[in-house]
Scaffold this motif. Structure first.
Motif, mmCIF file in Angstrom:
data_model
loop_
_atom_site.group_PDB
_atom_site.id
_atom_site.type_symbol
_atom_site.label_atom_id
_atom_site.label_comp_id
_atom_site.label_asym_id
_atom_site.label_seq_id
_atom_site.Cartn_x
_atom_site.Cartn_y
_atom_site.Cartn_z
ATOM 1 N N GLY A 21 12.968 0.324 -2.607
ATOM 2 C CA GLY A 21 12.045 1.453 -2.605
ATOM 3 C C GLY A 21 10.959 1.280 -1.561
ATOM 4 N N ASP A 22 10.715 2.311 -0.797
ATOM 5 C CA ASP A 22 9.689 2.298 0.246
ATOM 6 C C ASP A 22 8.642 3.351 -0.089
ATOM 7 O OD1 ASP A 22 8.102 2.689 2.480
ATOM 8 O OD2 ASP A 22 9.746 2.535 3.912
ATOM 9 N N SER A 23 7.499 2.874 -0.569
ATOM 10 C CA SER A 23 6.366 3.766 -0.823
ATOM 11 C C SER A 23 5.227 3.489 0.144
ATOM 12 C CB SER A 23 5.865 3.593 -2.256
ATOM 13 O OG SER A 23 5.314 2.284 -2.446
ATOM 14 N N THR A 41 2.000 5.639 -2.614
ATOM 15 C CA THR A 41 2.360 6.400 -3.803
ATOM 16 C C THR A 41 3.099 5.462 -4.745
ATOM 17 O OG1 THR A 41 3.422 8.435 -4.591
ATOM 18 C CG2 THR A 41 4.572 7.177 -2.880
ATOM 19 N N ARG A 42 3.473 5.934 -5.906
ATOM 20 C CA ARG A 42 4.121 5.058 -6.878
ATOM 21 C C ARG A 42 5.518 4.669 -6.412
ATOM 22 N NH1 ARG A 42 3.881 7.747 -12.655
ATOM 23 N NH2 ARG A 42 4.907 5.766 -13.129
ATOM 24 N N GLY A 43 5.850 3.398 -6.609
ATOM 25 C CA GLY A 43 7.165 2.902 -6.230
ATOM 26 C C GLY A 43 7.210 1.403 -6.393
ATOM 27 N N ALA A 82 10.404 12.683 -2.309
ATOM 28 C CA ALA A 82 11.187 11.455 -2.238
ATOM 29 C C ALA A 82 12.569 11.773 -1.685
ATOM 30 C CB ALA A 82 11.318 10.800 -3.615
ATOM 31 N N ARG A 136 9.600 7.074 -0.463
ATOM 32 C CA ARG A 136 8.525 7.913 -1.006
ATOM 33 C C ARG A 136 7.263 7.871 -0.168
ATOM 34 N NH1 ARG A 136 6.471 8.340 -6.616
ATOM 35 N NH2 ARG A 136 6.147 10.459 -5.855
ATOM 36 N N ASN A 137 7.239 7.032 0.851
ATOM 37 C CA ASN A 137 6.070 6.999 1.721
ATOM 38 C C ASN A 137 5.872 8.396 2.302
ATOM 39 O OD1 ASN A 137 4.208 6.698 3.809
ATOM 40 N ND2 ASN A 137 4.949 4.673 4.368
#
Length: 306
Positions: A208-210, A214-216, A265, A283-284
């Motif tokens: 996961g790339d936040s 953001t949340r991740g 996302a 999600r970034n």
């Protein structure tokens, strides 16, 4: 002064230049900045001795991308959580690309390979892109990079070995990948953990790339139970007025989650032997901006019923 003909020449090669720059940098905005700088040099420079405009422009773009990559190479040391490339749309629906753009898009590299390429040096990455993605002869690459041909061959061999050792070692069936992506969406949207576990390989990874914005997850998750429970826990939660649509990014099917009509996302999966081997979640928000410009004629689909 730039003539219409010179502008047309540049525009003809723009898709190739963007393809080179994106593979080098892994971010659409950086790639577009590099191509814009290449345009400024093309439009403001002396082109009287240019016999091969495409070769000249690829050389300029590659060198600019190397400079940019050296400037941002430290991002792996400061980036919060896992790093993934910015998703690059490779299917434009009814807005069909021209022949040159189709060639570039068909040759797009996957998220998995771009992640591996991130650990190459800027020169290794340039040689790998020019040789493996665009098929340039070693002699031409040597001229573009002001290096000897023997040195370029060494760089190419080292980069190729590095990528081959770390890239996924399985063939991708596009139809199976699409089918598993659809089933993944249905299982996740319905909160069906059992169905998710049936889709996931025992050693599945979730990346996961936040960017910490953001949340991740801030580290990779491994194992079907851990990944399945995470996906079940986050699917649709904390995303107001959400919907989902299929898009194609980096040469494969993906799910774009929209919140109030805006990108929230991107999910993409790698598959092998009928199971999902890797789940990518981007999600970034900085990496989703370009997706806001997707053609409106492809409407978002409603989320699956629970």
């Amino acid at each position: 002064m730039t003539t219409d003909t010179e502008t047309d020449v540049f525009e003809e090669h723009r898709p190739v230049l963007l393809g080179v720059a994106y593979r080098m940098l892994g971010r659409v905005a950086d790639a577009e900045d590099v191509v814009q700088e290449a345009w400024l040099r093309w439009s403001g420079g002396d082109r009287s001795d240019v016999r091969d405009p495409r070769g000249y422009l690829v050389r300029v773009t590659t060198r600019l991308a190397i400079d940019r990559l050296r400037q941002i190479k430290s991002r792996g040391e400061t980036y919060v959580g896992p790093w993934l490339p910015e998703p690059y749309v490779t299917d434009f629906g009814d807005r069909a690309p021209d022949t040159a753009e189709q060639a570039v898009l068909a040759d797009s590299v996957s998220l998995a390979v771009l992640v591996v390429m991130e650990s190459l040096s800027p020169l290794e990455r340039a040689v790998f892109v020019l040789r493996e993605a665009f098929g340039y002869p070693y002699a031409d690459i040597a001229a573009m990079l002001d290096r000897g041909e023997a040195a370029v061959r060494q760089l190419a061999g080292r980069a190729r070995r590095h990528v081959e050792e770390r890239r996924p070692r399985y063939e991708v069936d596009p139809a199976q990948r699409r089918d598993l992506t659809e089933r993944f969406l249905a299982a996740a949207g319905g909160g069906d953990l059992e169905a998710l576990l049936e889709l996931l390989a025992p050693d599945v990874r979730l990346v996961g790339d936040s960017g910490g914005k953001t949340r991740g997850p801030l580290r990779e998750l491994e194992g079907a139970d851990k990944v399945g429970r995470f996906i079940k826990g986050v699917a649709g939660k904390g995303v107001p007025d959400f919907s989902v649509r299929f898009i194609e990014v980096n040469g494969g099917p993906a799910l774009l989650v929209l919140s109030g009509g805006k990108p929230d996302a991107v999910f993409q999966v790698d598959v092998a032997d009928g199971r999902i081997r890797t789940v990518y979640i981007i999600r970034n928000p900085d990496k989703l901006q370009a997706l806001a410009a997707l053609p409106p004629e492809a409407p978002a689909a409603p989320p699956p019923a629970p």
